[in-house]
Motif scaffolding. Structure first.
Motif, PDB file in Angstrom:
ATOM      1  N   ARG A 180       0.844  -1.213   0.000  1.00  0.00           N
ATOM      2  CA  ARG A 180       0.000   0.000   0.000  1.00  0.00           C
ATOM      3  C   ARG A 180       0.867   1.246   0.000  1.00  0.00           C
ATOM      4  NH1 ARG A 180      -5.673  -0.912  -0.383  1.00  0.00           N
ATOM      5  NH2 ARG A 180      -6.015  -2.971   0.484  1.00  0.00           N
ATOM      6  N   LYS A 181       2.036   1.133   0.588  1.00  0.00           N
ATOM      7  CA  LYS A 181       2.914   2.308   0.652  1.00  0.00           C
ATOM      8  C   LYS A 181       3.274   2.769  -0.759  1.00  0.00           C
ATOM      9  CE  LYS A 181       5.802   0.472   3.835  1.00  0.00           C
ATOM     10  NZ  LYS A 181       5.005  -0.542   4.535  1.00  0.00           N
ATOM     11  N   GLY A 182       3.519   1.802  -1.638  1.00  0.00           N
ATOM     12  CA  GLY A 182       3.845   2.136  -3.028  1.00  0.00           C
ATOM     13  C   GLY A 182       2.681   2.828  -3.714  1.00  0.00           C
ATOM     14  N   GLU A 183       1.470   2.410  -3.377  1.00  0.00           N
ATOM     15  CA  GLU A 183       0.293   3.042  -3.996  1.00  0.00           C
ATOM     16  C   GLU A 183       0.229   4.525  -3.653  1.00  0.00           C
ATOM     17  OE1 GLU A 183      -3.235   0.882  -2.889  1.00  0.00           O
ATOM     18  OE2 GLU A 183      -2.364  -1.018  -3.565  1.00  0.00           O
ATOM     19  N   CYS A 331      15.361  -3.283  -6.765  1.00  0.00           N
ATOM     20  CA  CYS A 331      14.919  -1.951  -7.225  1.00  0.00           C
ATOM     21  C   CYS A 331      13.692  -2.069  -8.115  1.00  0.00           C
ATOM     22  CB  CYS A 331      16.051  -1.224  -7.941  1.00  0.00           C
ATOM     23  SG  CYS A 331      16.853  -2.192  -9.226  1.00  0.00           S
ATOM     24  N   SER A 332      13.720  -3.045  -9.001  1.00  0.00           N
ATOM     25  CA  SER A 332      12.586  -3.221  -9.910  1.00  0.00           C
ATOM     26  C   SER A 332      11.355  -3.706  -9.140  1.00  0.00           C
ATOM     27  CB  SER A 332      12.972  -4.215 -11.005  1.00  0.00           C
ATOM     28  OG  SER A 332      11.943  -4.319 -11.927  1.00  0.00           O
ATOM     29  N   GLU A 333      11.590  -4.614  -8.190  1.00  0.00           N
ATOM     30  CA  GLU A 333      10.451  -5.143  -7.411  1.00  0.00           C
ATOM     31  C   GLU A 333       9.743  -4.055  -6.613  1.00  0.00           C
ATOM     32  OE1 GLU A 333      10.483  -8.891  -5.193  1.00  0.00           O
ATOM     33  OE2 GLU A 333      12.397  -9.291  -6.179  1.00  0.00           O
ATOM     34  N   VAL A 334      10.510  -3.111  -6.057  1.00  0.00           N
ATOM     35  CA  VAL A 334       9.872  -2.103  -5.192  1.00  0.00           C
ATOM     36  C   VAL A 334       9.357  -0.892  -5.972  1.00  0.00           C
ATOM     37  CG1 VAL A 334      11.220  -2.734  -3.159  1.00  0.00           C
ATOM     38  CG2 VAL A 334      12.025  -0.879  -4.621  1.00  0.00           C
ATOM     39  N   CYS A 335       9.735  -0.774  -7.243  1.00  0.00           N
ATOM     40  CA  CYS A 335       9.217   0.357  -8.031  1.00  0.00           C
ATOM     41  C   CYS A 335       7.693   0.263  -8.059  1.00  0.00           C
ATOM     42  CB  CYS A 335       9.781   0.317  -9.450  1.00  0.00           C
ATOM     43  SG  CYS A 335       9.102   1.649 -10.475  1.00  0.00           S
ATOM     44  N   PRO A 336       6.996   1.313  -7.625  1.00  0.00           N
ATOM     45  CA  PRO A 336       5.540   1.192  -7.510  1.00  0.00           C
ATOM     46  C   PRO A 336       4.799   1.313  -8.849  1.00  0.00           C
ATOM     47  CG  PRO A 336       6.238   3.379  -6.811  1.00  0.00           C
ATOM     48  CD  PRO A 336       7.490   2.610  -7.136  1.00  0.00           C
ATOM     49  N   LEU A 337       5.515   1.635  -9.923  1.00  0.00           N
ATOM     50  CA  LEU A 337       4.840   1.799 -11.219  1.00  0.00           C
ATOM     51  C   LEU A 337       4.645   0.447 -11.901  1.00  0.00           C
ATOM     52  CD1 LEU A 337       6.646   4.912 -12.745  1.00  0.00           C
ATOM     53  CD2 LEU A 337       4.502   4.839 -11.481  1.00  0.00           C
ATOM     54  N   GLU A 338       3.609   0.366 -12.704  1.00  0.00           N
ATOM     55  CA  GLU A 338       3.381  -0.800 -13.562  1.00  0.00           C
ATOM     56  C   GLU A 338       3.113  -0.300 -14.971  1.00  0.00           C
ATOM     57  OE1 GLU A 338       3.916  -3.833 -13.129  1.00  0.00           O
ATOM     58  OE2 GLU A 338       4.097  -3.944 -10.943  1.00  0.00           O
ATOM     59  N   ARG A 363      10.248   9.693  -9.693  1.00  0.00           N
ATOM     60  CA  ARG A 363      11.204  10.225  -8.706  1.00  0.00           C
ATOM     61  C   ARG A 363      10.713  10.032  -7.266  1.00  0.00           C
ATOM     62  NH1 ARG A 363      12.544  10.899 -14.047  1.00  0.00           N
ATOM     63  NH2 ARG A 363      14.211  12.424 -14.316  1.00  0.00           N
ATOM     64  N   CYS A 364      10.199   8.846  -6.985  1.00  0.00           N
ATOM     65  CA  CYS A 364       9.804   8.555  -5.597  1.00  0.00           C
ATOM     66  C   CYS A 364      11.002   8.048  -4.799  1.00  0.00           C
ATOM     67  CB  CYS A 364       8.677   7.526  -5.557  1.00  0.00           C
ATOM     68  SG  CYS A 364       9.182   5.881  -6.115  1.00  0.00           S
ATOM     69  N   TYR A 365      12.018   7.570  -5.509  1.00  0.00           N
ATOM     70  CA  TYR A 365      13.291   7.086  -4.930  1.00  0.00           C
ATOM     71  C   TYR A 365      13.121   5.836  -4.061  1.00  0.00           C
ATOM     72  CZ  TYR A 365      14.282  11.837  -6.435  1.00  0.00           C
ATOM     73  OH  TYR A 365      14.347  12.991  -7.172  1.00  0.00           O
ATOM     74  N   CYS A 366      12.009   5.116  -4.250  1.00  0.00           N
ATOM     75  CA  CYS A 366      11.853   3.845  -3.510  1.00  0.00           C
ATOM     76  C   CYS A 366      12.987   2.886  -3.859  1.00  0.00           C
ATOM     77  CB  CYS A 366      10.517   3.182  -3.856  1.00  0.00           C
ATOM     78  SG  CYS A 366       9.097   4.065  -3.223  1.00  0.00           S
ATOM     79  N   CYS A 367      13.426   2.914  -5.122  1.00  0.00           N
ATOM     80  CA  CYS A 367      14.506   2.006  -5.534  1.00  0.00           C
ATOM     81  C   CYS A 367      15.793   2.348  -4.782  1.00  0.00           C
ATOM     82  CB  CYS A 367      14.717   2.091  -7.054  1.00  0.00           C
ATOM     83  SG  CYS A 367      14.859   3.782  -7.677  1.00  0.00           S
TER      84      CYS A 367
END
Ligand code: SF4
Ligand code: SF4
Length: 389
Positions: A180-183, A331-338, A363-367
């Motif tokens: 949910r955080k990624g959303e 990095c790819s797994e946590v990227c919230p975009l699809e 530019r959320c920088y989650c990766c």
């Protein structure tokens, strides 16, 4: 709850107590002193209440990396509550992977076992309405965080690529379960919107007490890959914003350049202004660290609709160091975009790092936050450096 409140004379109290290292006895003595400066543990919890300890467990990392709240701080707070007859549980939702494994790796599970406190289950989520929210009128939060009589936040003093610093306010974002955080990142890519949402989460959960583990902080490429920096302090306050503001001042960061400060103050979460905060305990000047490595400029404005050249020349972007990359794919797994804006290289090129699609990247920088090998840094384009030297 009972116990006298400190004489704040209309000021918000932040306790600042020296602590030279993570020796358990010294940490416990420092924490007790800090809590007493704020009026004693009875101000924050009563016997038979159910209190949730919310440490910062960004990811599974050993305590020596200083990514997570140190077990000695966690244990000291747990002890203080248990001896008052409080029922204590602890929980968090890491940015990647499960909490149980992360708690084991960080040493928190062992510390919890030693004092006899149980892990909360953050997998069960509840959607709650929050009519006074600045931006997030519907929030999805861990049931155990909502059901507790009170929360005590145990944040870690660290830098953060998107929000500049992570402290007491941002720590409560871990009560948003899992993906949910990624959303929220996808829905609110602008830093001011994301910051307002963080403020909403913190206002909704209302931690009774906020403790910041700044005995060894993290500077530089935080919150997951920075460099440990001894700061030798614990900070404590009922006001999460004031606590974060004191952290900012210790490292010579203008508090208002942290995007949570303005919405936090305007919505009544707390105060950041120096003349409204009373620092109790040790002299902050002794712990000032002007050389602390943190980006002191406010976040660069960003919107998905910006033309590409603006994003390219003004907005800082995540960049992979091929020499450090282990091609783990986190990095790819946590990227919230699809589809993802950073993707592992083609099978024919397996030894190459993942490749970014900067046109789509928000530019959320989650990766950068979650790369377990410290291979991603945030690079500021030349134009951005000219605007904000
Ligand atoms: S998370 Fe880091 S180490 Fe893993 S593939 Fe991405 S850049 Fe490389
Ligand atoms: S590539 Fe990185 S910074 Fe860009 S959207 Fe994905 S996680 Fe966020």
């Amino acid at each position: 709850m009972n116990g006298p409140a400190p004489d704040r004379a209309a000021k918000t109290a932040v306790a600042l107590v020296a602590c030279p290292d993570y020796d358990e006895d010294r940490v416990e003595a420092a924490l007790r002193r800090g809590v007493d400066l704020l009026g004693g543990i009875g101000r924050f919890a009563s016997a038979a209440e159910h209190i949730l300890l919310k440490p910062n467990v960004l990811t599974g990392a050993v305590a020596e990396k200083h990514v997570t709240t140190h077990p000695a701080v966690f244990k000291a707070m747990g002890r203080l509550l248990l001896e008052k007859g409080v029922h204590v549980r602890y929980g968090d939702s890491p940015g990647f992977g499960g909490f149980t494994a992360a708690a084991v790796k960080s040493g928190l599970a062992k510390a919890a076992g030693e004092i006899g406190i149980e892990m909360a289950d953050f997998s069960s989520a509840v959607q709650v309405s929050f009519s006074e929210a600045l931006i997030a009128k519907q929030l999805v939060l861990a049931r155990e965080a909502l059901d507790a009589d009170g929360i005590i936040g145990l944040s870690k003093m660290k830098t953060h690529g998107f929000m500049r610093v992570t402290g007491a306010v941002k720590n409560q974002f871990g009560c948003v379960p899992g993906l949910r955080k990624g959303e929220y990142h996808v829905k609110m890519p602008r830093s001011e919107h994301f910051a307002a949402m963080l403020v909403d989460v913190c206002r909704r959960l209302k931690p009774r007490l906020n403790v910041m583990d700044g005995i060894v902080a993290m500077e530089g490429n935080g919150p997951g890959s920075g460099t440990p920096r001894p700061m030798n302090v614990l900070l404590l306050s009922a006001d999460p914003l004031a606590l974060d503001a004191v952290f900012c001042r210790l490292v010579h960061m203008p508090p208002l350049n942290v995007p949570t400060m303005k919405p936090g103050a305007e919505s009544g979460l707390g105060t950041w202004a120096e003349d409204t905060i009373a620092v109790l305990g040790d002299d902050p000047a002794r712990f000032a660290c002007p050389g602390f490595k943190v980006v002191r400029q406010p976040p660069v404005p960003f919107d998905r609709s910006f033309p590409y050249y603006l994003k390219k020349w003004i907005t800082p972007r995540p960049v992979i160091d091929p020499g450090r990359c282990q091609q783990c794919g986190v990095c790819s797994e946590v990227c919230p975009l699809e589809p993802k804006a950073v993707a592992t290289a083609a099978p024919a090129d397996q030894n190459s790092p993942p490749v970014y699609d900067y046109r789509r990247c928000i530019r959320c920088y989650c990766c950068q936050e979650m790369c377990p090998h410290g291979a991603i840094a945030i690079r500021r384009p030349v134009l951005s450096r000219l605007i904000h030297p």
